[in-house]
Design an enzyme around this catalytic site. Structure first.
Site, mmCIF file in Angstrom:
data_model
loop_
_atom_site.group_PDB
_atom_site.id
_atom_site.type_symbol
_atom_site.label_atom_id
_atom_site.label_comp_id
_atom_site.label_asym_id
_atom_site.label_seq_id
_atom_site.Cartn_x
_atom_site.Cartn_y
_atom_site.Cartn_z
ATOM 1 N N ASP A 196 -1.311 10.837 -5.622
ATOM 2 C CA ASP A 196 -1.993 11.714 -6.645
ATOM 3 C C ASP A 196 -2.657 12.875 -5.910
ATOM 4 O O ASP A 196 -3.014 12.689 -4.673
ATOM 5 C CB ASP A 196 -2.767 10.889 -7.705
ATOM 6 C CG ASP A 196 -4.081 10.889 -6.940
ATOM 7 O OD1 ASP A 196 -4.150 10.077 -6.104
ATOM 8 O OD2 ASP A 196 -5.177 11.017 -7.540
ATOM 9 N N GLU A 229 0.889 -1.252 0.125
ATOM 10 C CA GLU A 229 -0.015 -0.125 -0.185
ATOM 11 C C GLU A 229 0.754 1.336 -0.094
ATOM 12 O O GLU A 229 1.849 1.236 0.491
ATOM 13 C CB GLU A 229 -1.206 -0.106 1.328
ATOM 14 C CG GLU A 229 -1.843 1.112 1.516
ATOM 15 C CD GLU A 229 -2.691 1.439 0.136
ATOM 16 O OE1 GLU A 229 -2.305 1.479 -0.905
ATOM 17 O OE2 GLU A 229 -3.998 1.491 0.471
ATOM 18 N N PHE A 246 -0.927 16.758 3.041
ATOM 19 C CA PHE A 246 -1.402 16.208 1.943
ATOM 20 C C PHE A 246 -0.284 16.097 0.907
ATOM 21 O O PHE A 246 0.305 17.318 0.399
ATOM 22 C CB PHE A 246 -2.456 16.916 1.230
ATOM 23 C CG PHE A 246 -3.194 16.078 0.137
ATOM 24 C CD1 PHE A 246 -3.972 15.062 0.467
ATOM 25 C CD2 PHE A 246 -2.675 16.304 -1.239
ATOM 26 C CE1 PHE A 246 -4.482 14.125 -0.518
ATOM 27 C CE2 PHE A 246 -3.190 15.379 -2.283
ATOM 28 C CZ PHE A 246 -4.002 14.455 -1.817
ATOM 29 N N ASP A 283 -3.959 6.362 5.507
ATOM 30 C CA ASP A 283 -4.075 7.807 6.422
ATOM 31 C C ASP A 283 -5.054 7.393 7.225
ATOM 32 O O ASP A 283 -4.754 7.092 8.566
ATOM 33 C CB ASP A 283 -4.667 8.747 5.204
ATOM 34 C CG ASP A 283 -5.192 10.029 5.705
ATOM 35 O OD1 ASP A 283 -4.893 10.297 6.811
ATOM 36 O OD2 ASP A 283 -5.523 10.895 4.783
#
Ligand code: IMP
Ligand code: MG
Length: 220
Positions: A200, A140, A193, A144
């Protein structure tokens, strides 16, 4: 003689300050040395893991997996990657595992085009092979909220593999994370982020060779 550490707490404080200063200096120098060569680089506020640092962590995870799975390799190992984010990690990781293995891919969606987890996991592409009795390693990109992995582990367990372990390149340092056992972890990253190396924002930046924080003004 001068006693620099009159008590243990002062010693610890000095140690913490020194480590923070060193860490700060590394982050600043990475950002200064970072050459903004293409249009995507302009959108990055700071680099957190360089291409070289990623390669070295991936190699270390590959070595650990090779050592741990050597005794069971003939029972069958399947590395399952969660598309699209983990595709790059998977490609690099399997080349660092020096054992015979199979690869398979799943696609799930929990994000849409936003930057926070929706909590809803949808299977878009299922496995194309049977995993019963095999040793599954889920590759993975990032944990989060952990909701995607929690769902996947439960889903894959129902197919009776011999074992399931998780190799995650990144784990966000956040309190709102589901309880996930992750045997192989690349980096514990800040709760920001981030994009690059498979990660992405609205399907862009996956092809950056490093991992960096996306300028917040681009999505806020
Ligand atoms: P979770 O279910 O909240 O753990 O998130 C799972 C997926 O969300 C990951 O596999 C990523 O594809 C995506 N994701 C989580 N955090 C980030 C981020 O900072 N940048 C880009 N994608 C992310
Ligand atoms: Mg993903």
């Amino acid at each position: 003689m001068v006693n620099f550490f009159p008590n243990i707490n002062d010693g610890i404080t000095i140690l913490v300050l020194c480590s923070s200063a060193v860490w700060g200096a590394i982050t600043v120098s990475k950002t200064i040395m970072f050459k903004r060569e293409g249009p995507m680089d302009q959108d990055i506020a700071k680099v957190i893991y360089s291409e070289k640092e990623i390669a070295s962590r991936v190699a270390a995870i590959g070595q650990a997996i090779t050592k741990d799975y050597a005794p069971v390799a003939d029972e069958g190992i399947i590395v399952i990657s969660v598309l699209n984010g983990a595709a790059l990690f998977m490609a690099d990781l399997v080349r660092q595992i020096k054992l015979p293995l199979a690869m398979d891919f799943m696609a799930v969606s929990s994000y849409g085009n936003g930057t926070t987890s929706s909590g809803v996991v949808r299977i878009i592409k299922d496995l194309s092979q049977d995993i019963e009795g095999k040793h599954v390693i889920i590759a993975e990109d990032i944990i989060d909220s952990g909701l995607t992995l929690k769902y996947l582990i439960k889903y894959l367990s129902s197919r009776k593999p011999a074992s399931i372990e998780v190799a995650a390149l990144l784990r966000k340092n956040t309190e709102r994370q589901a309880d996930i056992e992750c045997r192989y972890e690349g980096f514990e990253c800040p709760d920001e982020f981030i994009v690059g190396y498979g990660l992405d924002y609205a399907e862009h930046y996956r092809n950056l060779p490093y991992i960096g924080v996306l300028k917040p003004e681009l999505y806020q």
